[in-house]
Design a protein around this motif. Structure first.
Motif, PDB file in Angstrom:
ATOM      1  N   SER A 182      13.087 -62.782   8.889  1.00  0.00           N
ATOM      2  CA  SER A 182      13.208 -64.168   8.438  1.00  0.00           C
ATOM      3  C   SER A 182      12.088 -65.020   9.020  1.00  0.00           C
ATOM      4  CB  SER A 182      14.568 -64.730   8.844  1.00  0.00           C
ATOM      5  OG  SER A 182      14.677 -66.080   8.473  1.00  0.00           O
ATOM      6  N   VAL A 183      11.786 -64.829  10.295  1.00  0.00           N
ATOM      7  CA  VAL A 183      10.712 -65.581  10.948  1.00  0.00           C
ATOM      8  C   VAL A 183       9.371 -65.260  10.295  1.00  0.00           C
ATOM      9  CG1 VAL A 183       9.423 -65.809  13.121  1.00  0.00           C
ATOM     10  CG2 VAL A 183      11.923 -65.811  13.145  1.00  0.00           C
ATOM     11  N   LYS A 184       9.147 -63.989   9.973  1.00  0.00           N
ATOM     12  CA  LYS A 184       7.896 -63.556   9.336  1.00  0.00           C
ATOM     13  C   LYS A 184       7.888 -63.842   7.830  1.00  0.00           C
ATOM     14  CE  LYS A 184       7.427 -59.669  12.511  1.00  0.00           C
ATOM     15  NZ  LYS A 184       7.461 -58.195  12.600  1.00  0.00           N
ATOM     16  N   GLU A 215      12.244 -53.875  10.732  1.00  0.00           N
ATOM     17  CA  GLU A 215      13.566 -54.493  10.869  1.00  0.00           C
ATOM     18  C   GLU A 215      14.406 -54.285   9.607  1.00  0.00           C
ATOM     19  OE1 GLU A 215      10.695 -56.492  10.993  1.00  0.00           O
ATOM     20  OE2 GLU A 215      10.411 -56.365  13.163  1.00  0.00           O
ATOM     21  N   CYS A 216      13.784 -54.516   8.448  1.00  0.00           N
ATOM     22  CA  CYS A 216      14.508 -54.362   7.179  1.00  0.00           C
ATOM     23  C   CYS A 216      14.841 -52.889   6.923  1.00  0.00           C
ATOM     24  CB  CYS A 216      13.698 -54.928   6.026  1.00  0.00           C
ATOM     25  SG  CYS A 216      13.493 -56.722   6.081  1.00  0.00           S
ATOM     26  N   ASP A 217      13.935 -51.989   7.275  1.00  0.00           N
ATOM     27  CA  ASP A 217      14.186 -50.559   7.105  1.00  0.00           C
ATOM     28  C   ASP A 217      15.382 -50.120   7.940  1.00  0.00           C
ATOM     29  OD1 ASP A 217      11.891 -50.715   5.602  1.00  0.00           O
ATOM     30  OD2 ASP A 217      10.629 -49.642   7.040  1.00  0.00           O
ATOM     31  N   THR A 218      15.442 -50.605   9.186  1.00  0.00           N
ATOM     32  CA  THR A 218      16.552 -50.264  10.070  1.00  0.00           C
ATOM     33  C   THR A 218      17.864 -50.805   9.527  1.00  0.00           C
ATOM     34  OG1 THR A 218      15.064 -50.289  11.961  1.00  0.00           O
ATOM     35  CG2 THR A 218      17.410 -50.465  12.435  1.00  0.00           C
ATOM     36  N   ALA A 233      25.923 -32.129  -6.236  1.00  0.00           N
ATOM     37  CA  ALA A 233      25.106 -32.984  -5.375  1.00  0.00           C
ATOM     38  C   ALA A 233      23.947 -33.546  -6.189  1.00  0.00           C
ATOM     39  CB  ALA A 233      24.585 -32.183  -4.194  1.00  0.00           C
ATOM     40  N   THR A 234      23.661 -34.830  -5.992  1.00  0.00           N
ATOM     41  CA  THR A 234      22.612 -35.498  -6.747  1.00  0.00           C
ATOM     42  C   THR A 234      21.865 -36.446  -5.824  1.00  0.00           C
ATOM     43  OG1 THR A 234      24.083 -35.484  -8.657  1.00  0.00           O
ATOM     44  CG2 THR A 234      22.138 -36.870  -8.809  1.00  0.00           C
ATOM     45  N   GLN A 235      20.535 -36.479  -5.947  1.00  0.00           N
ATOM     46  CA  GLN A 235      19.736 -37.409  -5.169  1.00  0.00           C
ATOM     47  C   GLN A 235      19.658 -38.731  -5.904  1.00  0.00           C
ATOM     48  OE1 GLN A 235      15.795 -36.091  -4.192  1.00  0.00           O
ATOM     49  NE2 GLN A 235      15.552 -37.626  -2.614  1.00  0.00           N
ATOM     50  N   VAL A 236      19.816 -39.831  -5.153  1.00  0.00           N
ATOM     51  CA  VAL A 236      19.822 -41.169  -5.734  1.00  0.00           C
ATOM     52  C   VAL A 236      18.732 -41.996  -5.067  1.00  0.00           C
ATOM     53  CG1 VAL A 236      21.177 -43.275  -6.041  1.00  0.00           C
ATOM     54  CG2 VAL A 236      22.275 -41.051  -6.219  1.00  0.00           C
ATOM     55  N   ARG A 237      18.055 -42.814  -5.852  1.00  0.00           N
ATOM     56  CA  ARG A 237      17.066 -43.764  -5.347  1.00  0.00           C
ATOM     57  C   ARG A 237      17.669 -45.159  -5.538  1.00  0.00           C
ATOM     58  NH1 ARG A 237      10.948 -43.591  -7.364  1.00  0.00           N
ATOM     59  NH2 ARG A 237      11.487 -41.433  -6.993  1.00  0.00           N
ATOM     60  N   LEU A 238      17.768 -45.920  -4.434  1.00  0.00           N
ATOM     61  CA  LEU A 238      18.432 -47.220  -4.474  1.00  0.00           C
ATOM     62  C   LEU A 238      17.575 -48.270  -3.799  1.00  0.00           C
ATOM     63  CD1 LEU A 238      21.109 -48.788  -5.106  1.00  0.00           C
ATOM     64  CD2 LEU A 238      21.806 -48.204  -2.780  1.00  0.00           C
ATOM     65  N   PRO A 239      17.138 -49.313  -4.534  1.00  0.00           N
ATOM     66  CA  PRO A 239      16.415 -50.415  -3.895  1.00  0.00           C
ATOM     67  C   PRO A 239      17.406 -51.361  -3.224  1.00  0.00           C
ATOM     68  CG  PRO A 239      16.468 -50.721  -6.263  1.00  0.00           C
ATOM     69  CD  PRO A 239      17.170 -49.429  -5.976  1.00  0.00           C
ATOM     70  N   ILE A 240      17.107 -51.729  -1.977  1.00  0.00           N
ATOM     71  CA  ILE A 240      17.956 -52.662  -1.239  1.00  0.00           C
ATOM     72  C   ILE A 240      17.149 -53.944  -1.056  1.00  0.00           C
ATOM     73  CG2 ILE A 240      19.224 -53.063   0.900  1.00  0.00           C
ATOM     74  CD1 ILE A 240      19.687 -50.058   1.039  1.00  0.00           C
ATOM     75  N   PRO A 241      17.607 -55.061  -1.631  1.00  0.00           N
ATOM     76  CA  PRO A 241      16.811 -56.298  -1.615  1.00  0.00           C
ATOM     77  C   PRO A 241      16.920 -57.061  -0.300  1.00  0.00           C
ATOM     78  CG  PRO A 241      18.832 -56.636  -2.843  1.00  0.00           C
ATOM     79  CD  PRO A 241      18.824 -55.198  -2.425  1.00  0.00           C
ATOM     80  N   PHE A 242      15.789 -57.565   0.150  1.00  0.00           N
ATOM     81  CA  PHE A 242      15.714 -58.451   1.309  1.00  0.00           C
ATOM     82  C   PHE A 242      14.820 -59.619   0.921  1.00  0.00           C
ATOM     83  CE2 PHE A 242      16.678 -54.434   3.336  1.00  0.00           C
ATOM     84  CZ  PHE A 242      17.570 -54.792   4.319  1.00  0.00           C
ATOM     85  N   GLY A 243      15.192 -60.808   1.338  1.00  0.00           N
ATOM     86  CA  GLY A 243      14.301 -61.935   1.105  1.00  0.00           C
ATOM     87  C   GLY A 243      15.043 -63.214   0.885  1.00  0.00           C
ATOM     88  N   ASN A 244      14.254 -64.215   0.604  1.00  0.00           N
ATOM     89  CA  ASN A 244      14.763 -65.552   0.407  1.00  0.00           C
ATOM     90  C   ASN A 244      15.084 -65.749  -1.067  1.00  0.00           C
ATOM     91  OD1 ASN A 244      15.368 -68.230   0.475  1.00  0.00           O
ATOM     92  ND2 ASN A 244      13.490 -68.870   1.493  1.00  0.00           N
ATOM     93  N   SER A 245      16.312 -66.062  -1.371  1.00  0.00           N
ATOM     94  CA  SER A 245      16.731 -66.212  -2.767  1.00  0.00           C
ATOM     95  C   SER A 245      16.162 -67.480  -3.402  1.00  0.00           C
ATOM     96  CB  SER A 245      18.255 -66.219  -2.871  1.00  0.00           C
ATOM     97  OG  SER A 245      18.789 -67.296  -2.137  1.00  0.00           O
ATOM     98  N   GLU A 246      15.534 -68.377  -2.615  1.00  0.00           N
ATOM     99  CA  GLU A 246      14.929 -69.577  -3.197  1.00  0.00           C
ATOM    100  C   GLU A 246      13.724 -69.210  -4.057  1.00  0.00           C
ATOM    101  OE1 GLU A 246      14.015 -72.161   0.017  1.00  0.00           O
ATOM    102  OE2 GLU A 246      16.107 -72.416   0.592  1.00  0.00           O
TER     103      GLU A 246
END
Length: 165
Positions: free
Chosen positions: A82-84, A114-117, A140-153
């Motif tokens: 958030s600071v960065k 930080e976001c990766d952790t 068993a199936t491999q899945v790719r999932l984007p995880i969003p980080f950021g400012n919604s503004e």
């Protein structure tokens, strides 16, 4: 937190567009059994499906809405990020085993340490998924999932016209 759903939708549409523009890689040797990787917008019924392609993809309990709710309740935007003013997606891959549990979580496209952790922490808290099936049997199936980080503004959502006036 309400904007997280819209971020997730934008990420999913971006992932679908990216998946359609990528070139397929060379096939793995026939002796090595590799997990199946599903890409957004690429699942469709086929007359003669491949032997390793699932009939039904894996699904988070409650579907996309359940996944959105899970992220809203568990994902915490790291203070250092958030600071960065770091924003974007951490793209994760993991395997949904035949029993629905998640294994082998890895960061495919990092954003910041930080976001990766935080993305790895949240994946560790996920409940078991409904596994993919092939001919009625879970696989068993491999899945790719984007995880969003950021400012919604920074997110601009276009409003549609009301259906009833």
């Amino acid at each position: 937190m309400k904007h997280l759903f819209f971020i997730l939708l934008l990420v999913a549409s971006g992932a679908a567009a990216q998946a359609q523009t990528q070139q397929p890689t060379s096939a793995a040797p026939a002796t090595t059994k590799q997990p199946i990787e599903l890409k957004a917008g690429r699942m469709q019924a086929q007359a003669k499906p491949a032997a390793n392609r699932p009939d039904a993809p894996p699904q988070f309990p409650g579907g996309a809405q359940g996944l959105n709710t899970f992220f809203q309740q568990n994902l915490k935007y790291p203070e250092a990020a958030s600071v960065k003013q770091v924003s974007g997606n951490v793209v994760m891959t993991f395997t949904v085993e035949a029993d629905g549990h998640l294994t082998n979580p890895t960061v495919l496209q990092p954003l910041s340490p930080e976001c990766d952790t935080e993305a790895l922490r949240v994946l560790g808290q996920m409940p078991a998924w409904k596994p993919a099936t092939r001919k009625g049997q879970p696989i068993a199936t491999q899945v790719r999932l984007p995880i969003p980080f950021g400012n919604s503004e920074n997110l601009k959502v276009e409003q549609g016209k009301p259906k009833f006036e």
